[in-house]
Motif scaffolding. Structure first.
Motif, mmCIF file in Angstrom:
data_model
loop_
_atom_site.group_PDB
_atom_site.id
_atom_site.type_symbol
_atom_site.label_atom_id
_atom_site.label_comp_id
_atom_site.label_asym_id
_atom_site.label_seq_id
_atom_site.Cartn_x
_atom_site.Cartn_y
_atom_site.Cartn_z
ATOM 1 N N LEU A 30 0.484 -0.833 0.060
ATOM 2 C CA LEU A 30 -0.139 -0.132 -0.164
ATOM 3 C C LEU A 30 0.561 1.802 -0.319
ATOM 4 O O LEU A 30 1.617 1.228 0.804
ATOM 5 C CB LEU A 30 -1.105 0.318 1.524
ATOM 6 C CG LEU A 30 -2.273 -0.933 1.681
ATOM 7 C CD1 LEU A 30 -2.788 -1.077 2.757
ATOM 8 C CD2 LEU A 30 -3.105 -1.616 0.170
ATOM 9 N N THR A 31 0.589 1.881 -0.205
ATOM 10 C CA THR A 31 1.024 3.687 -0.901
ATOM 11 C C THR A 31 0.045 4.915 -0.993
ATOM 12 O O THR A 31 -0.930 4.187 -1.662
ATOM 13 C CB THR A 31 2.386 3.098 -1.337
ATOM 14 O OG1 THR A 31 3.108 4.919 -1.448
ATOM 15 C CG2 THR A 31 1.963 3.241 -3.345
ATOM 16 N N PHE A 32 0.999 5.667 -1.155
ATOM 17 C CA PHE A 32 -0.036 6.914 -1.255
ATOM 18 C C PHE A 32 -0.486 7.146 -3.035
ATOM 19 O O PHE A 32 0.691 7.022 -3.852
ATOM 20 C CB PHE A 32 -0.053 8.357 -1.215
ATOM 21 C CG PHE A 32 0.997 8.308 0.136
ATOM 22 C CD1 PHE A 32 -0.096 8.627 1.648
ATOM 23 C CD2 PHE A 32 2.093 8.472 0.761
ATOM 24 C CE1 PHE A 32 -0.183 8.534 2.744
ATOM 25 C CE2 PHE A 32 2.217 7.898 1.764
ATOM 26 C CZ PHE A 32 1.608 8.235 2.901
ATOM 27 N N ALA A 33 -1.533 7.072 -3.374
ATOM 28 C CA ALA A 33 -2.060 6.758 -5.409
ATOM 29 C C ALA A 33 -0.699 7.811 -6.025
ATOM 30 O O ALA A 33 -0.312 7.264 -7.369
ATOM 31 C CB ALA A 33 -3.389 7.574 -5.345
ATOM 32 N N HIS A 34 -0.455 8.912 -5.778
ATOM 33 C CA HIS A 34 0.119 9.771 -5.920
ATOM 34 C C HIS A 34 2.221 9.333 -6.488
ATOM 35 O O HIS A 34 3.029 9.830 -7.248
ATOM 36 C CB HIS A 34 1.072 11.171 -6.021
ATOM 37 C CG HIS A 34 0.916 11.662 -4.500
ATOM 38 N ND1 HIS A 34 0.616 11.142 -3.518
ATOM 39 C CD2 HIS A 34 2.158 11.980 -3.914
ATOM 40 C CE1 HIS A 34 1.484 11.305 -2.425
ATOM 41 N NE2 HIS A 34 1.995 12.036 -2.610
ATOM 42 N N GLU A 51 4.105 -6.122 -9.099
ATOM 43 C CA GLU A 51 2.052 -5.338 -9.021
ATOM 44 C C GLU A 51 0.971 -5.480 -8.234
ATOM 45 O O GLU A 51 0.188 -5.425 -8.678
ATOM 46 C CB GLU A 51 2.338 -7.102 -10.477
ATOM 47 C CG GLU A 51 2.894 -6.722 -11.657
ATOM 48 C CD GLU A 51 2.596 -5.935 -12.557
ATOM 49 O OE1 GLU A 51 1.919 -4.509 -12.389
ATOM 50 O OE2 GLU A 51 3.959 -5.386 -13.130
ATOM 51 N N GLN A 52 1.704 -6.089 -7.091
ATOM 52 C CA GLN A 52 1.046 -6.084 -5.841
ATOM 53 C C GLN A 52 0.842 -4.636 -5.307
ATOM 54 O O GLN A 52 0.999 -4.790 -3.978
ATOM 55 C CB GLN A 52 1.412 -7.221 -5.495
ATOM 56 C CG GLN A 52 1.398 -8.782 -5.589
ATOM 57 C CD GLN A 52 0.512 -8.879 -6.550
ATOM 58 O OE1 GLN A 52 -0.489 -8.813 -6.319
ATOM 59 N NE2 GLN A 52 0.624 -9.746 -7.516
ATOM 60 N N VAL A 53 1.191 -3.792 -6.219
ATOM 61 C CA VAL A 53 1.202 -2.121 -5.336
ATOM 62 C C VAL A 53 -0.104 -1.759 -5.528
ATOM 63 O O VAL A 53 -0.925 -1.971 -6.451
ATOM 64 C CB VAL A 53 1.842 -1.412 -5.981
ATOM 65 C CG1 VAL A 53 1.785 -0.052 -5.543
ATOM 66 C CG2 VAL A 53 3.604 -2.034 -5.801
ATOM 67 N N LEU A 54 -1.371 -1.124 -4.234
ATOM 68 C CA LEU A 54 -2.293 -0.426 -4.789
ATOM 69 C C LEU A 54 -2.521 0.824 -3.952
ATOM 70 O O LEU A 54 -1.921 0.952 -2.793
ATOM 71 C CB LEU A 54 -3.157 -1.276 -3.533
ATOM 72 C CG LEU A 54 -4.989 -0.375 -3.316
ATOM 73 C CD1 LEU A 54 -5.805 -0.194 -4.646
ATOM 74 C CD2 LEU A 54 -5.617 -1.335 -2.252
ATOM 75 N N GLY A 55 -2.460 2.304 -4.913
ATOM 76 C CA GLY A 55 -2.498 3.132 -4.209
ATOM 77 C C GLY A 55 -3.977 3.667 -3.760
ATOM 78 O O GLY A 55 -4.557 3.773 -4.471
ATOM 79 N N LEU A 56 -3.654 4.465 -2.542
ATOM 80 C CA LEU A 56 -4.853 4.935 -1.891
ATOM 81 C C LEU A 56 -5.021 6.171 -2.288
ATOM 82 O O LEU A 56 -4.738 7.005 -2.413
ATOM 83 C CB LEU A 56 -4.679 4.339 -0.221
ATOM 84 C CG LEU A 56 -4.292 3.115 0.342
ATOM 85 C CD1 LEU A 56 -4.501 3.223 1.876
ATOM 86 C CD2 LEU A 56 -5.848 2.290 0.097
#
Length: 277
Positions: A189-193, A205-210
């Protein structure tokens, strides 16, 4: 989400207008001001709306493109980018899953099984197989103290036993235990920007921007300010200076406000996720 107009840029601030615009646009791209694939204003229109030079807008658009936040399409303009695919990588796990779902739906239709019945079967099997499986989650932030606030806000949405490891971009920028923790995680998880940066650094590839919004506590405190008060926002990051005024104005009563860069930021209440699965 605030709009971009002549009041968005403060030429009296000791921060270049290009830096202010970059911060505003990266914030809007990260926090839902532009949906994936949505067209941004043309260079000429945005420059006219903000009262700045078109070349400044061009330079900022190029910076956002290089960061993976927007796509520049020849003869068409700038568009909010989708999460990048790492060069040379296989199709993402999410793309493969979509293909599996399509095949499953087709198979269900062949045997006259309704979609609702199929969903019920999947839910039942998922409950049996995954009810005791804990997730390993890596949360990549900029500053550890602020990152801890985000993690505390996310915890209620997680299952008991799910483990969240807090890491910074500085820690994962070089080989070591922090980077390995990301690669071993079930989800990053990280910030979308900063999603593009997280994908590039972790090669995952397992990255989700919140996409986030101010917490209820933050909104309540801003709404409770005396309308006659002058609000001074202080930030470590110059990019955020132009963001603070419209963000505060969105929730605070109408009042005189100012922003200034400085070394000692006020520690606002934590930010809450806008939506979690």
């Amino acid at each position: 989400m605030f709009t971009l107009d002549a009041h968005s840029i403060d030429k009296n601030l000791p921060v270049p207008v290009g830096t202010q615009l970059h911060g505003l646009l990266s914030y809007m791209l990260a926090f839902g001001g532009f949906a994936y694939g949505e067209r941004l204003p043309s260079v000429r229109k945005l420059a006219a709306d903000l009262g700045i030079a078109p070349m400044t807008v061009v330079q900022v658009y190029h910076q956002l493109r290089d960061s993976g936040l927007i796509e520049m399409r020849q003869g068409s303009g700038a568009y909010a980018a989708r999460p990048p695919v790492i060069e040379g990588s296989k199709p993402s796990a999410m793309a493969l899953l979509h293909e599996d779902i399509a095949r499953l739906l087709q198979r269900a239709a062949e045997i006259n099984l309704s979609t609702m019945a199929l969903v019920s079967m999947i839910n039942a099997q998922s409950a049996m197989q995954l009810s005791h499986r804990a997730l390993k989650i890596a949360f990549i932030c900029i500053f550890p103290e602020a990152g801890s606030d985000y993690v505390r806000q996310i915890q209620p949405y997680l299952a008991p036993g799910d483990d969240v490891t807090l890491l910074t971009f500085d820690e994962i920028s070089q080989p070591g235990p922090a980077l390995q923790a990301c690669r071993d995680a079930d989800l990053i998880l990280t910030f979308a920007h900063r999603e593009a940066d997280a994908r590039r650094l972790t090669q995952s590839e397992q990255v989700l921007g919140l996409r986030l919004i101010p917490s209820q506590k933050t909104r309540q405190e801003l709404a409770g300010l005396d309308p006659r008060a002058k609000v001074l926002g202080v930030t470590y990051l110059k990019d955020y200076i132009a963001i603070m005024r419209p963000s505060i104005r969105e929730f605070a009563p109408m009042s005189a406000r100012s922003t200034s860069p400085g070394p000692r930021p006020r520690r606002w209440p934590p930010i809450s996720p806008k939506a979690m699965p």
